[in-house]
Design a protein around this motif. Structure first.
Motif, PDB file in Angstrom:
ATOM      1  N   SER A   1       0.821  -1.204   0.000  1.00 47.69           N
ATOM      2  CA  SER A   1       0.000   0.000   0.000  1.00 47.69           C
ATOM      3  C   SER A   1       0.858   1.260   0.000  1.00 47.69           C
ATOM      4  CB  SER A   1      -0.925  -0.011   1.216  1.00 47.69           C
ATOM      5  OG  SER A   1      -0.181  -0.125   2.389  1.00 47.69           O
ATOM      6  N   ALA A   2       0.240   2.369  -0.387  1.00 45.43           N
ATOM      7  CA  ALA A   2       0.947   3.640  -0.442  1.00 45.43           C
ATOM      8  C   ALA A   2       1.310   4.112   0.951  1.00 45.43           C
ATOM      9  CB  ALA A   2       0.076   4.681  -1.137  1.00 45.43           C
ATOM     10  N   ARG A   3       2.484   4.723   1.059  1.00 44.10           N
ATOM     11  CA  ARG A   3       2.981   5.206   2.333  1.00 44.10           C
ATOM     12  C   ARG A   3       3.570   6.597   2.171  1.00 44.10           C
ATOM     13  NH1 ARG A   3       0.381   1.660   4.173  1.00 44.10           N
ATOM     14  NH2 ARG A   3       1.050  -0.115   5.428  1.00 44.10           N
ATOM     15  N   ARG A   4       3.663   7.316   3.293  1.00 45.10           N
ATOM     16  CA  ARG A   4       4.264   8.644   3.291  1.00 45.10           C
ATOM     17  C   ARG A   4       5.731   8.623   3.678  1.00 45.10           C
ATOM     18  NH1 ARG A   4       0.412  12.982   3.848  1.00 45.10           N
ATOM     19  NH2 ARG A   4      -1.732  12.185   3.721  1.00 45.10           N
ATOM     20  N   LEU A   5       6.182   7.567   4.316  1.00 46.70           N
ATOM     21  CA  LEU A   5       7.557   7.507   4.807  1.00 46.70           C
ATOM     22  C   LEU A   5       8.485   6.962   3.737  1.00 46.70           C
ATOM     23  CD1 LEU A   5       6.987   6.172   8.425  1.00 46.70           C
ATOM     24  CD2 LEU A   5       7.332   8.525   7.676  1.00 46.70           C
ATOM     25  N   GLN A   6       9.548   7.694   3.446  1.00 49.14           N
ATOM     26  CA  GLN A   6      10.454   7.278   2.389  1.00 49.14           C
ATOM     27  C   GLN A   6      11.180   5.996   2.713  1.00 49.14           C
ATOM     28  OE1 GLN A   6      13.906   9.999   1.875  1.00 49.14           O
ATOM     29  NE2 GLN A   6      12.903  11.235   3.458  1.00 49.14           N
ATOM     30  N   VAL A   7      11.378   5.703   3.978  1.00 50.82           N
ATOM     31  CA  VAL A   7      12.105   4.487   4.339  1.00 50.82           C
ATOM     32  C   VAL A   7      11.330   3.231   3.951  1.00 50.82           C
ATOM     33  CG1 VAL A   7      13.369   5.564   6.224  1.00 50.82           C
ATOM     34  CG2 VAL A   7      11.147   4.501   6.686  1.00 50.82           C
ATOM     35  N   GLU A   8      10.047   3.401   3.672  1.00 49.19           N
ATOM     36  CA  GLU A   8       9.220   2.249   3.322  1.00 49.19           C
ATOM     37  C   GLU A   8       9.210   1.970   1.828  1.00 49.19           C
ATOM     38  OE1 GLU A   8       5.820   1.346   5.952  1.00 49.19           O
ATOM     39  OE2 GLU A   8       5.770   3.524   6.248  1.00 49.19           O
ATOM     40  N   TYR A   9       9.938   2.774   1.064  1.00 49.41           N
ATOM     41  CA  TYR A   9       9.992   2.573  -0.386  1.00 49.41           C
ATOM     42  C   TYR A   9      11.243   1.794  -0.747  1.00 49.41           C
ATOM     43  CZ  TYR A   9       5.919   5.412  -1.129  1.00 49.41           C
ATOM     44  OH  TYR A   9       4.619   5.885  -1.129  1.00 49.41           O
ATOM     45  N   ASP A  10      11.080   0.894  -1.701  1.00 53.63           N
ATOM     46  CA  ASP A  10      12.156  -0.030  -2.054  1.00 53.63           C
ATOM     47  C   ASP A  10      13.002   0.435  -3.228  1.00 53.63           C
ATOM     48  OD1 ASP A  10       9.503  -2.256  -1.543  1.00 53.63           O
ATOM     49  OD2 ASP A  10      11.200  -2.055  -0.158  1.00 53.63           O
ATOM     50  N   TYR A  11      12.393   1.153  -4.164  1.00 48.81           N
ATOM     51  CA  TYR A  11      13.085   1.538  -5.390  1.00 48.81           C
ATOM     52  C   TYR A  11      12.955   3.047  -5.611  1.00 48.81           C
ATOM     53  CZ  TYR A  11      12.583  -3.466  -6.086  1.00 48.81           C
ATOM     54  OH  TYR A  11      12.622  -4.826  -5.924  1.00 48.81           O
ATOM     55  N   TRP A  12      14.042   3.629  -6.124  1.00 50.67           N
ATOM     56  CA  TRP A  12      14.104   5.076  -6.325  1.00 50.67           C
ATOM     57  C   TRP A  12      14.675   5.405  -7.690  1.00 50.67           C
ATOM     58  CZ3 TRP A  12      12.433   8.683  -2.744  1.00 50.67           C
ATOM     59  CH2 TRP A  12      12.074   8.171  -1.500  1.00 50.67           C
ATOM     60  N   GLY A  13      14.174   6.515  -8.250  1.00 45.71           N
ATOM     61  CA  GLY A  13      14.775   7.051  -9.442  1.00 45.71           C
ATOM     62  C   GLY A  13      15.912   7.989  -9.086  1.00 45.71           C
ATOM     63  N   GLN A  14      16.533   8.559 -10.116  1.00 50.53           N
ATOM     64  CA  GLN A  14      17.678   9.442  -9.921  1.00 50.53           C
ATOM     65  C   GLN A  14      17.275  10.880  -9.663  1.00 50.53           C
ATOM     66  OE1 GLN A  14      21.006   8.408  -9.760  1.00 50.53           O
ATOM     67  NE2 GLN A  14      19.873   6.479  -9.580  1.00 50.53           N
TER      68      GLN A  14
END
Length: 123
Positions: free
Chosen positions: A102-115
């Motif tokens: 599910s969608a989250r507000r905390l960045q630490v909960e995201y697995d993949y990032w763009g540049q």
């Protein structure tokens, strides 16, 4: 594995509009919640907006609510951030991120990032 590439950032005058895009790779994109974050010079990265994997739920930071709209097109494997009524304080590098679940507000909960893509709003 998901790879993300942002685009659309540029210099724009205050009051103007801009649409950021985030192109993703990976066949499981439609099952990932997506988020947009930003980092201004000298500041920590902060949450901007998030969208569920169905697109049915969206979340916004108070600072952008009513001005920014997040959307996604699972057929095109992309997520977008429409930014209207831009302010100089919106100047930042904008990142999109993906997470399984599910969608989250905390960045630490995201697995993949763009540049990231640079957005500069002049006064």
């Amino acid at each position: 594995q998901v790879q993300l590439v942002e685009s659309g950032g540029k210099l724009v005058q205050a009051g103007g509009s801009l649409r950021l895009s985030c192109a993703a790779s990976g066949r499981t994109f439609s099952t990932y919640a997506m988020g947009w974050f930003r980092q201004a010079p000298g500041k920590e990265r902060e949450f901007v907006a998030a969208i569920s994997w169905t697109g049915g739920s969206t979340y916004y930071a108070d600072s952008v609510k009513g001005r920014f709209t997040i959307s996604r097109d699972n057929a095109k494997i992309s997520v977008y951030l429409q930014m209207n009524s831009l302010k100089p304080e919106d100047t930042a590098v904008y990142y999109c991120a993906a997470r399984s679940g599910s969608a989250r507000r905390l960045q630490v909960e995201y697995d993949y990032w763009g540049q990231g893509t640079q957005v500069t709003v002049s006064s």
